[in-house]
Enzyme design. Sequence first.
Site, mmCIF file in Angstrom:
data_model
loop_
_atom_site.group_PDB
_atom_site.id
_atom_site.type_symbol
_atom_site.label_atom_id
_atom_site.label_comp_id
_atom_site.label_asym_id
_atom_site.label_seq_id
_atom_site.Cartn_x
_atom_site.Cartn_y
_atom_site.Cartn_z
ATOM 1 N N GLY A 68 0.541 -0.805 0.266
ATOM 2 C CA GLY A 68 -0.395 0.043 -0.136
ATOM 3 C C GLY A 68 0.474 0.987 -0.049
ATOM 4 O O GLY A 68 1.924 0.707 0.115
ATOM 5 N N ASN A 69 0.351 2.637 -0.087
ATOM 6 C CA ASN A 69 0.744 4.058 0.465
ATOM 7 C C ASN A 69 0.376 4.572 1.240
ATOM 8 O O ASN A 69 -0.498 4.308 2.294
ATOM 9 C CB ASN A 69 0.981 4.320 -0.665
ATOM 10 C CG ASN A 69 -0.179 5.031 -1.398
ATOM 11 O OD1 ASN A 69 -0.400 5.471 -0.323
ATOM 12 N ND2 ASN A 69 -0.507 4.248 -2.461
ATOM 13 N N TYR A 70 1.143 5.564 1.605
ATOM 14 C CA TYR A 70 0.313 5.930 2.877
ATOM 15 C C TYR A 70 -0.562 7.624 2.702
ATOM 16 O O TYR A 70 -1.151 8.368 3.275
ATOM 17 C CB TYR A 70 1.830 7.329 3.217
ATOM 18 C CG TYR A 70 3.149 6.697 3.944
ATOM 19 C CD1 TYR A 70 2.768 5.432 4.782
ATOM 20 C CD2 TYR A 70 3.545 6.444 3.365
ATOM 21 C CE1 TYR A 70 3.193 4.927 5.555
ATOM 22 C CE2 TYR A 70 5.401 5.336 3.747
ATOM 23 C CZ TYR A 70 5.310 4.856 5.079
ATOM 24 O OH TYR A 70 6.505 4.577 5.805
ATOM 25 N N SER A 71 -0.929 7.321 1.151
ATOM 26 C CA SER A 71 -1.929 8.140 1.029
ATOM 27 C C SER A 71 -3.396 8.194 2.342
ATOM 28 O O SER A 71 -4.130 7.446 2.227
ATOM 29 C CB SER A 71 -2.910 8.369 -0.430
ATOM 30 O OG SER A 71 -3.820 9.325 -0.895
ATOM 31 N N ALA A 82 -3.720 7.398 -5.118
ATOM 32 C CA ALA A 82 -2.046 7.004 -5.650
ATOM 33 C C ALA A 82 -2.530 5.506 -5.997
ATOM 34 O O ALA A 82 -2.791 5.310 -4.341
ATOM 35 C CB ALA A 82 -1.243 7.358 -4.069
#
Length: 690
Positions: free
Chosen positions: A208-211, A276
């Site tokens: 995943g990512n930090y969005s 994102a």
Amino acid sequence: MLQGKKIVLGVTGSIAAYKAAILVRLLVKEGAEVQVVMTPSSKEFITPLTLSTLSGRPVLCDFFHSADGAWNSHVELGLWADAMIVAPATASTIGKMVSGVADNLLVTTYLSMKAPVFIAPAMDLDMFAHPSTQKNLQVLRGYGNNIIEPASGELASHLNGKGRMEEPGNIVTVLKDFFLHKASLSGKKVLITAGPTYEKIDPVRFIGNYSSGKMGFALANECALRGADVTLVAGPVSLPTPHPGIHRIDVESASQMYEASMEVFPSCDVAILCAAVADYRPAVTADRKIKRAVQSMTIELEANKDIAAALGGIKRKNQHLIGFALETNNGEINAREKLQKKNLDFIVLNSLEDEGAGFAVDTNKVTIIDKNSSSSFPLKSKREVAHDIISYLSKLLILAVVLLLPMHISAQELNANVTLNTSKVQGTNTEAFDVLRNSLTEFINNRKWTDYSYEEYERINCNFTFVVDGYSDDGTFTVTLMVQSNRPVYGSSYNSTLFKYEDKGIKFTYQPYDRLEFNEDNLDNNLTAVIAFYVYIILGLDMDSMGELGGSDFLNKALNIANNAQNLGDAGWRAGSNTNNRYAVIDDYMNGALEPLRRLMYRYHRLGLDTMYKDANSGRKIIADNMQLLNQVYEDRPLAYFTKLFTEYKQDELVNIFSKGLPEERKSVVSILSNINPSLSDAWDKILEN
Ligand code: PMT
């Protein structure tokens, strides 16, 4: 802009409460209805009597009236208002609004408020700068409230710094600006992607990512506030839907986001891709938790589909696609590459190199880049960034209407060139003018005015020049309209003027994004009635010039409008002694007395001018002989306005034609013209001189 708007004004206990009186007065002057709600301590600073007198409504302060127990319903106020302003807003009230401490009517009203809320803090500089106040304001922003930043200057404490409540005039401007933009996306369908995507490795792990989704949700809220029909495709985030009107589709993976976006986009006008999205996913998802067995392991990844590029591939001419670029280096170069590769209309660059920008934070710093230009904005709250991005989009949409016009034009009647000259009212809201000019252009050119089928080459060239003589922000205009239509002379590139008229002091109201509509049987809008009147005159005179008395149907329509529009409150329609109001002009033309002039339209243009270009002498003779018709009308009706008008707009043409004429032609024409319009004797003398 504020005419008829219902505003709840919350006043709290600050030395700046005196400014609330000025604010009420300004709002009322703008035509707003103002309901003041006071906190108990604000009454120490300004009396309810002052505010009730200025607003013309009893001020509300308590939950109920002690005399009869009648309840002051904060719930009803929440439904009634178009906007709530808290000005001045003290640190204490701000804190209560953040944490829902509903111990006074103002806070309960705020908590029940369905309309947008504007908060104008007022306090000492250290109180304002305190982390607790700043955090509270941040929370209120996050709830979708609009903070009107205080100004810097001398404070009640005699210290200098930031904390002075914004001046009432500027608060009114903020509010007007809000209502101006409010409907700017009305009727538009917008798709927004937001948040991260999770790509499953096994049932408990993912890539995943930090969005956080904050930027995308702020955009969705801004679009919904401006009247758009918003579909928000959200990755896994923990944010509430920011606006009740938003249709939200929750997804987890990039593939799910792709499917949802591809399904929704074809029916949309705009897509904004703020999510994102993971570029890769594990090639295989384990259906059980992967056990730790060896020292290292490799996960094979395969590419996800690029949603932006896929939408760019199916984008129609009338759709707009906006992307984001999250960069760590070479921002503008990378962003431009994505703009082009994904077929975007513009891209919003945010860089992790900028402090306070990008993932998870409440602020962002962006550069909007399109094919030809780039505009950089300072660090702002994500709500404000969303406002900037959507304002940019709105302008693009307005422009697109103009650029797409030729596509809409299909076998209709007019090629109208619409000019809006606003030089007399500079400094006011130019967006309102742009919108009006575009709406007018579309209305005049694209409406089907007749049941006849006009070929592209038959469209009538005409000019509508609106000079704005007066404008106020509530949408009231006073304009002078200059209308001119020309007819091509066969076999030449020369256009002969058929009609030229200046109509002064036309009054109407127009709010940006109002749709211009005209119903012949129910005239309720002075602007469209005036336009329709002139359109039918243009069509009628054109037909008259093509076949003797051929334009009767259209000219009768103009007469009908002039007849029925007398109650639209505009002096230009009124019949009476004036010979050049709209009614008198067309009545004269149609009541029979001017029939010879109508016959002249055909003989002068179709027989005379058209022949002149093949055979100068015979064409000129036809015109000279038929000028008697003009004289005939004048002898009958010396005050008829049209006769004089004809000599005015034809003067150059007549001088041109007859300067080369035979002596007896010149003499007879000049004697007619001098008789009808002696004020143009200099022009007529030129005919004799040459
Ligand atoms: O959510 P927040 O915490 O508020 O943070 C906001 C944000 C930083 C996520 C946001 O402002 C932002 O920059 N979003 C785009 C992030 C990104 O993926 O950028 P990119 O440069 O990798 O992608 C370019 C564009 O292609 C983006 O519009 C993206 O949505 C789109 N894309 C990318 C890959 C993919 N498979 N499909 C896509 O549609």
